[in-house]
Motif scaffolding. Sequence first.
Motif, PDB file in Angstrom:
ATOM      1  N   UNK A  86      -6.147  13.038   5.613  1.00 36.27           N
ATOM      2  CA  UNK A  86      -7.139  12.276   6.368  1.00 36.27           C
ATOM      3  C   UNK A  86      -7.693  11.118   5.552  1.00 36.27           C
ATOM      4  N   UNK A  87      -7.790  11.307   4.236  1.00 29.99           N
ATOM      5  CA  UNK A  87      -8.346  10.254   3.390  1.00 29.99           C
ATOM      6  C   UNK A  87      -7.834  10.425   1.961  1.00 29.99           C
ATOM      7  N   UNK A  88      -7.980   9.350   1.191  1.00 32.71           N
ATOM      8  CA  UNK A  88      -7.554   9.339  -0.209  1.00 32.71           C
ATOM      9  C   UNK A  88      -8.555   8.531  -1.031  1.00 32.71           C
ATOM     10  N   UNK A  89      -8.559   8.790  -2.332  1.00 29.70           N
ATOM     11  CA  UNK A  89      -9.160   7.845  -3.253  1.00 29.70           C
ATOM     12  C   UNK A  89      -8.238   6.646  -3.382  1.00 29.70           C
ATOM     13  N   UNK A  90      -8.761   5.546  -3.931  1.00 31.85           N
ATOM     14  CA  UNK A  90      -7.997   4.304  -4.033  1.00 31.85           C
ATOM     15  C   UNK A  90      -7.789   3.895  -5.484  1.00 31.85           C
ATOM     16  N   UNK A 106       0.847  -1.194   0.000  1.00 36.65           N
ATOM     17  CA  UNK A 106       0.000   0.000   0.000  1.00 36.65           C
ATOM     18  C   UNK A 106       0.882   1.242   0.000  1.00 36.65           C
ATOM     19  N   UNK A 107       0.641   2.105  -0.977  1.00 34.96           N
ATOM     20  CA  UNK A 107       1.434   3.312  -1.186  1.00 34.96           C
ATOM     21  C   UNK A 107       0.575   4.537  -0.873  1.00 34.96           C
ATOM     22  N   UNK A 108       0.972   5.293   0.139  1.00 36.83           N
ATOM     23  CA  UNK A 108       0.268   6.520   0.500  1.00 36.83           C
ATOM     24  C   UNK A 108       1.105   7.696   0.035  1.00 36.83           C
ATOM     25  N   UNK A 109       0.608   8.500  -0.904  1.00 39.54           N
ATOM     26  CA  UNK A 109       1.455   9.534  -1.522  1.00 39.54           C
ATOM     27  C   UNK A 109       1.792  10.698  -0.605  1.00 39.54           C
ATOM     28  N   UNK A 110       0.865  11.074   0.248  1.00 41.29           N
ATOM     29  CA  UNK A 110       1.068  12.236   1.114  1.00 41.29           C
ATOM     30  C   UNK A 110       0.177  12.100   2.332  1.00 41.29           C
ATOM     31  N   UNK A 111       0.537  12.798   3.389  1.00 42.40           N
ATOM     32  CA  UNK A 111      -0.266  12.746   4.606  1.00 42.40           C
ATOM     33  C   UNK A 111      -1.592  13.446   4.369  1.00 42.40           C
ATOM     34  N   UNK A 136      -1.019  10.626  -9.254  1.00 39.92           N
ATOM     35  CA  UNK A 136      -2.483  10.695  -9.146  1.00 39.92           C
ATOM     36  C   UNK A 136      -2.945  11.231  -7.805  1.00 39.92           C
ATOM     37  N   UNK A 137      -2.091  11.133  -6.773  1.00 42.47           N
ATOM     38  CA  UNK A 137      -2.509  11.513  -5.433  1.00 42.47           C
ATOM     39  C   UNK A 137      -3.394  10.484  -4.765  1.00 42.47           C
ATOM     40  N   UNK A 178      -8.567   1.763   5.397  1.00 41.02           N
ATOM     41  CA  UNK A 178      -7.623   2.260   4.401  1.00 41.02           C
ATOM     42  C   UNK A 178      -7.699   3.776   4.240  1.00 41.02           C
ATOM     43  N   UNK A 179      -8.531   4.416   5.065  1.00 40.49           N
ATOM     44  CA  UNK A 179      -8.758   5.870   4.962  1.00 40.49           C
ATOM     45  C   UNK A 179      -9.235   6.258   3.569  1.00 40.49           C
TER      46      UNK A 179
END
Length: 307
Positions: free
Chosen positions: A70-74, A63-68, A102-103, A140-141
């Motif tokens: 509260x939530x992201x699209x998947x 799982x890759x989280x691009x930036x801090x 993509x963020x 997964x936020x």
Amino acid sequence: MTLHPEIAKFIAALPAPPDGPLDPVAMRAGEEAHVPPLDERLPLHAVEDMTAPTASGEVPVRIYTPAEAESHGLLVYFHGGAFFLGSLETHDHVARSLAKETGLKVISVGYRRAPEAAYPAGLDDCYAVVRWAADEGNGLSWDGTTLAIAGDSSGGTFVAAVAAKAHDDGFGRITHQVLYYPSLDLDFDTGRYASLRENAVGYGMETAGLKPFNAFYTDSGADPADPLVSPLKRADLTGLPPALVVTAEHDPLRDEGELYGRRLREAGVEATVRRYEGAGHGFVQHFSWIPEYHQVFTETRDFLSRG
């Protein structure tokens, strides 16, 4: 347009393929040996390996989280490799670039591969992780908006098949499908598509190699006549998610990807088809460091941001 000079230089330096049958273990080891160390990879806010408990079993994911935030699209990503090659490691740089550009939070799937795992194990793993991601959205936020699927080459096969399975199951949460030079007709009859003849030799992946490279998959029970194996054989494409289909000018598989895009549009599905000139099969994995090919990630971002 002729083959990009950097790609042509790389292909010219490739050693001749070894004689005899393909050896999956040796070929995988060769791929893994070229994976760069962690400190040379694109930095992101967080990269985490875990096991997703799914209806298909325990599936490794990264799982890759691009930036801090509260939530992201998947975005759920399926790597390529003719159903027997590729891994979370060999395609780590693709997943990182997708996350950064993509963020979105990217979930790369370490699905089971042929020949050790018979069809439909890999497809089942990919579909199950998409369902898991939707079900576990809070953990997964997930922001509840974008739930895209993307894949390159055989990973693109899985994208089209997962989109079809989801539609038939009444699972309507997939918002987009992104296919990079997908393999969508495992018949490989050279009479079917001009690109199989025009790009048969000299562009890295050759038409004569398609059957032996995919034989591990088809010999494991994947019938090329089955629309979940060859998604172009699906009679009705209505109701599928909007699609971005990326093809390469000098790819034997070019025409089947572009035909999928046309058939989606004929079925009333929004579909963008983008051919990258001068490129061959595998350019997203191997040559996205070339600026004109790196833009495939920003093009993906723009497509995914269109609601």
